[in-house]
Design a protein around this motif. Sequence first.
Motif, PDB file in Angstrom:
ATOM      1  N   GLN A   1     -20.319 -36.242  44.224  1.00  0.00           N
ATOM      2  CA  GLN A   1     -21.454 -36.214  43.308  1.00  0.00           C
ATOM      3  C   GLN A   1     -22.407 -35.141  43.824  1.00  0.00           C
ATOM      4  OE1 GLN A   1     -23.054 -39.891  41.752  1.00  0.00           O
ATOM      5  NE2 GLN A   1     -21.037 -40.836  41.628  1.00  0.00           N
ATOM      6  N   CYS A   2     -23.418 -35.521  44.598  1.00  0.00           N
ATOM      7  CA  CYS A   2     -24.312 -34.456  45.064  1.00  0.00           C
ATOM      8  C   CYS A   2     -23.597 -33.526  46.037  1.00  0.00           C
ATOM      9  CB  CYS A   2     -25.568 -35.039  45.692  1.00  0.00           C
ATOM     10  SG  CYS A   2     -25.358 -35.620  47.389  1.00  0.00           S
ATOM     11  N   GLY A   3     -22.586 -34.029  46.722  1.00  0.00           N
ATOM     12  CA  GLY A   3     -21.786 -33.180  47.592  1.00  0.00           C
ATOM     13  C   GLY A   3     -22.319 -33.010  49.007  1.00  0.00           C
ATOM     14  N   PHE A   4     -23.420 -33.654  49.312  1.00  0.00           N
ATOM     15  CA  PHE A   4     -24.018 -33.438  50.634  1.00  0.00           C
ATOM     16  C   PHE A   4     -23.189 -34.088  51.741  1.00  0.00           C
ATOM     17  CE2 PHE A   4     -27.434 -33.375  53.839  1.00  0.00           C
ATOM     18  CZ  PHE A   4     -27.939 -32.113  53.619  1.00  0.00           C
ATOM     19  N   CYS A   5     -22.517 -35.199  51.405  1.00  0.00           N
ATOM     20  CA  CYS A   5     -21.682 -35.864  52.410  1.00  0.00           C
ATOM     21  C   CYS A   5     -20.288 -35.253  52.461  1.00  0.00           C
ATOM     22  CB  CYS A   5     -21.561 -37.357  52.082  1.00  0.00           C
ATOM     23  SG  CYS A   5     -20.611 -37.657  50.571  1.00  0.00           S
TER      24      CYS A   5
ATOM     25  N   CYS B   1     -22.202 -42.208  52.310  1.00  0.00           N
ATOM     26  CA  CYS B   1     -22.394 -41.519  51.033  1.00  0.00           C
ATOM     27  C   CYS B   1     -23.291 -42.405  50.203  1.00  0.00           C
ATOM     28  CB  CYS B   1     -21.061 -41.307  50.320  1.00  0.00           C
ATOM     29  SG  CYS B   1     -21.279 -40.686  48.636  1.00  0.00           S
ATOM     30  N   ARG B   2     -24.397 -41.868  49.723  1.00  0.00           N
ATOM     31  CA  ARG B   2     -25.320 -42.687  48.944  1.00  0.00           C
ATOM     32  C   ARG B   2     -24.989 -42.640  47.452  1.00  0.00           C
ATOM     33  NH1 ARG B   2     -28.238 -47.241  49.510  1.00  0.00           N
ATOM     34  NH2 ARG B   2     -30.494 -46.976  49.223  1.00  0.00           N
ATOM     35  N   CYS B   3     -24.186 -41.644  47.043  1.00  0.00           N
ATOM     36  CA  CYS B   3     -23.995 -41.448  45.601  1.00  0.00           C
ATOM     37  C   CYS B   3     -22.840 -42.232  45.002  1.00  0.00           C
ATOM     38  CB  CYS B   3     -23.741 -39.978  45.288  1.00  0.00           C
ATOM     39  SG  CYS B   3     -25.052 -38.855  45.745  1.00  0.00           S
ATOM     40  N   THR B   4     -21.699 -42.245  45.673  1.00  0.00           N
ATOM     41  CA  THR B   4     -20.452 -42.591  44.955  1.00  0.00           C
ATOM     42  C   THR B   4     -20.018 -44.038  45.009  1.00  0.00           C
ATOM     43  OG1 THR B   4     -19.098 -42.175  46.909  1.00  0.00           O
ATOM     44  CG2 THR B   4     -19.524 -40.295  45.458  1.00  0.00           C
TER      45      THR B   4
ATOM     46  N   MET C   1     -28.999 -38.403  50.957  1.00  0.00           N
ATOM     47  CA  MET C   1     -28.459 -37.897  52.221  1.00  0.00           C
ATOM     48  C   MET C   1     -29.155 -36.630  52.709  1.00  0.00           C
ATOM     49  SD  MET C   1     -26.543 -40.243  53.138  1.00  0.00           S
ATOM     50  CE  MET C   1     -26.020 -39.481  54.629  1.00  0.00           C
TER      51      MET C   1
HETATM   52  S1  FES Z   1     -21.843 -37.372  47.094  1.00  0.00           S
HETATM   53 FE1  FES Z   1     -23.969 -37.533  47.482  1.00  0.00          FE
HETATM   54  S2  FES Z   1     -23.997 -38.441  49.419  1.00  0.00           S
HETATM   55 FE2  FES Z   1     -21.918 -38.462  48.931  1.00  0.00          FE
END
Ligand code: FES
Lengths: 157, 784
Positions: free
Chosen positions: A100-104, A136-139, B202
Motif C-alpha cells: 500500500q504505502c510501500g514504506f515497509c 506494516c500498518r497498512c495491509t 510507518m
Molecule cells: S504498506 Fe504501508 S506500512 Fe506496509
Amino acid sequence: MMTYSIETNVNGRPRAAEVTARDTLLDVLRDHWDVFEVKNGCEQGDCGVCTVILSGKAVNACLTLAVQANGKDVVTAKGIGSPKEPHLLQTKFVEHGAIQCGFCTPGMLTSAKVLLDQNPKANRQEIREAIAGNLCRCTGYKKIVDAIEAAAAKPES
Amino acid sequence: MEQNKFHAIGRIARRKDGIAKVTGREVYSSDVTLPHLLFARVLRSPIPHARIKSINTREAEKMGAVCITSEDTPDIKYNERQVSIPEKTYRDRVVLPDKVRHVGEGFAAVAAKTESLAEKAMRSIEVEYEKLPAIFDPYEAMRSGSPQLYDEICLGDTKLPIESNIACHREVGEGDVEHGFKEADLVVEKEFRTGRVYHAQMETKSVVCRPEPDGGISVWPTTQSIHNTRQLLGRIFSISLNKLNVHRVPIGGSFGSSIQMNTCIPICVALALKAQKPVKLVLSREEDMYDHCKYPVIIQLKYGVKKDGTITAGELKTIVDIGGHNIQAYPLLGCMAGWFVSLYRMPHLQFDGTAVYTNKAPGCAMQGYGNPQVSFAVESMIDIIAEELGMDPIALRLKNYVGLGETFWGQGPTVRSVIRSCGVEEMLLKGKDMIEWDQRVSPDKKTGRYRKGVGVARGFHTSGTGAPTPGEVIDYSTAMVKVNEDGSADFSTALMCHGGGTLEAGAKIVAEELGIPIDKVGISPADTRSTGYDVCTHATRGIYCGGASIQRAAKEAKAKLLKFASRLLDVNPEALKIQPREESDQGHIFLPGSLEKHIPVGEVAKMAQYKGWGTAIGVASHRQVNCPPCFVTNFIEVEVDTYTGEIKTTRAVAAVDCGTPINPDLAAGQLEGGLCRGIGLALLESTDYDPETGRLTCGGTFIDYKFYTPVDMPPVDKVKTFFADTYESSGPFGAKGVGEAANNATAAAVVNAIYNAIGIRFAEAPVTPERVLKALQNQPDVEK
Ligand code: FES
Ligand code: FES
C-alpha cells in the motif's frame, strides 16, 4: 571523537566511510551513502523497515553498528532486483497487492528474500514467522503473506 | 447494466507505483535530499504544562547552528487543519509558542550541518520553565478552579474566550426525545469508552524546505493536502502563494494524521528562511507519538425501543478528550452526530458533544473521524437491545437501518442527502452465511478454557463531504487530462494516494473515459504550482470526489479528441466511439458499423498538432453535491482464553458496499488493513499517560506501544472479503469510497463476538487481557 574506516559492498558496489563507534549501519547507509531505500521507522529495532541483508542474514540496520558491517556485503531492496529485472518476490508483491504505502516494503522484501534463500518451500506459518519483525500498518499482512507464498517453491504433493 | 462494459474499471492491473516501491526507488519526504542541506531538531517540552521563561541559545549558535524560538516566528494563530471554512476554524496555536501544553510540544528549533551536530546544539539550549499545574482527565478539566490551558483562542479571526477547558460544544436534536423514550417499551442506557490510539504510520512526519532566490520557498512535506499546506504557510509567513510551491511526495502511511499541515512544516520553513539554506526535519518515533493520536471518547448512549424492535428515540452524549490543541474538534462533533443519526432511524433524537482540552498530545482524525468510536457504542447497544427483546441481532439491524431513499447526514447536520445505493441487506445476509451464523450458540452453552464467539457489526462512511449546498466543510477537486501525440494520456491532480490506490483509480477512470489501455495513462507529478485546488485526500473522498473531477476532465479531453477525429474522418463527432485495440496497444476512434471510418487516437492527436488545432485537453474543477455512504459489515469470530484473558480473532468476513469497485484487489486490501487496525482499537491499542509526569507510559516507542505483527494477526489466513453489488449513479462509473469505512464496524463486531463467547459485555476498549481477567473474576458463573 575517534573514527574508524569501514569498507563494505552495497548491492555489489564498494563503499567506504569514516564512522564513529556509535554510528549505526542505518546512519551510514542513509546519511553517508544516500541508500534511501533502507527506511528509518524507529531506530530501536522494533519496526523492521530498516531490514537489510548483511552477509546473507536479515538484520535491522538500526541495531547494527557500522563497524560490524566492515568487510561485509549489504543487500537492500535495490539489490534484490531492478525495475528491468525484478526478482520473483518483487513481481509477486506487485501482483498480489502486497504494497500500500510501500514504506515497509523494502524491509519486508529483504526478510522474505533471506527466508526463501534458506527455505525455498516455506509455508504460510514459516513466512509469518520470518517477517514477524517487520511491521506494516497498512495491509493487515494477508496480501504480503500471499505474495511471499506465491514466490516460494510449491511443496511436492 | 452499463457496468459490465468497462474495459478498465474493475480490472486488476499492476499498480503503477508498484515497481518503484518494490525496487526501492520510491522517494518519500524523509528521503528527499538537496545540496547544502541542513538538518533540524526541535526542542520539546519534558513537562506537560509550563510557561517558557527564558531560552538561551548562545552555545548552540557557537556550534554554528541556526536557532529559532517564539521570537523568530510570526505571532499568527493557526489551526493546522484547513478543510473547514474560516468562520468554523478554531485557531489556538502558533509556530513556536512561549507556553507549552503537553509533553513533547516543540518551542525552539535548530538547524545544523549534520544531524548529530543539530542534536548536540539542541541539547545545549538552556531553558527556564515556569511549571504550571497540568490536567489529564477531561471531567476534572471541566471542573471550576481547574488549571486552564487557554484564556482565549481565535475562532476564524474573532477572539473566543475559553472557559472550563471546553474547546467547543455542539448540540443537535430533532423531535422530542423525552416523548420518544416515553413511547418505548424498553429503554437502555450505557457508557462506552475508546482508547487514545496512535496512528503508527510507518513513516514519521517529515519535511524538506528550500528557500528560493525570489524570496519564496519550496516544500516537500508529508501531507494529505499540498494546497492547504501552501495556503496556511502563505498566511503564516506572508509569502505570496505564487512563490510558495508545495510538492506532492509519496507518503509512508497517514490514516488521517497528515490531513492537517503538520506542525513540523512551519518550524522547518522558519529555519530555512532564517538560514537561507535548505533544511530537513524528520521526526523521531518518540516525537511522532507525542504529535498526534485518535480522538478518545466517552459516550453515554440511550435508546428507546418498542417490543417489535422499532427504535423510538436515541440520545448520544459524548466527551472527547482532545489533548493540548484543538485540531478541529468542532466538525468532529458534527460528524459524530451524523454517524449516530445515520446508522439507525430514530424519530426523536438528541446529540450533545463536548471537546475538552487536557495536557496530552492532541487528538486528530484517524481513519473514521469519530465513526469507529460511535459505531462501537451504537453497534454494541444494538446487540444489547436484541438480547433484551429476544430478537436476532441481524433481524434488529435489518429492521432499523437507514437505507435506500432515506435521508442521512453523514458529515454532520449541515450535510444531508438521500441514499441512492445501498448494499446493507445483501452484506448482512451473505456475510451471515459465510460465517455460519446459524451455528452460533449462546454463551451459557459454552464450557472449557477456550471459548469461541461470533459477532456482527455494521458501519458506514461518507464518500467525501459534499452536500447539495456548500456547508462548513470545503469539498472540491481539480483535475487536468491531456491526450498525447502517441495515443497515451496524462492526468494531473493534487489528490494524494495514501497507498490505497486513489491515483490508480484515477488512471482507470481516464482509461475508461478515453477508451485507451490503462498502461497508456500516466500520473503526472504534482505540486501546487501546476495543479488546481483540491481540498485534501481525506474523508474517503479520493475516488468519489477526486475521481469525479478526473472523469469530467477526461470527458472534456475526449470531446475535443472526437471533434478533431470528426474533421479527419468527415463524420459527426457524436457518432464516434473510442475503444482500446490490442493490436496497436492504443485506443481507436471509429464509426460503429463502418469499416473505413476509424483512426487511432495517437494519429488524431498528432494530426491535430500538425494542423495546429491544439491539444485534446480537459480541465475540471468540480464539487460533488452528495456524499453517499459506503456501507460496511464485519463478522468476526474470537477465541477467549479464560485462563489468561487473551483474545484472538480467529475468522472474519469483511464486506463493503463501495458501489463499483474500481480497484477490486486494492479495495480488498483496504478492507484487510482496516480490519487489522479495527481489531487493534478493540483489543490492543491506546496511548496512556502517567499523571505524575504527563508522559506516555509506552515511552514513545514501539517496544511498548504494540500493534499487530504478522504473527499475532490471526485472520491473516482466515479473512474473507466481498463487495456488495451496487451502483452509485452519482459517482464515477458507479463508484463510492472505501477507505475509512473499512475499520468503522470492526471494534464493535469484536466486542459483540466476545459477548457471544463468554457472556461479558465490554464497553471500554481496548479489551486487554487484564480487563478480561478482572471481568471473569466478577462473573463466577463463567466456570472454567
Ligand atoms: S504498506 Fe504501508 S506500512 Fe506496509
Ligand atoms: S528502524 Fe530499524 S527496526 Fe525500526
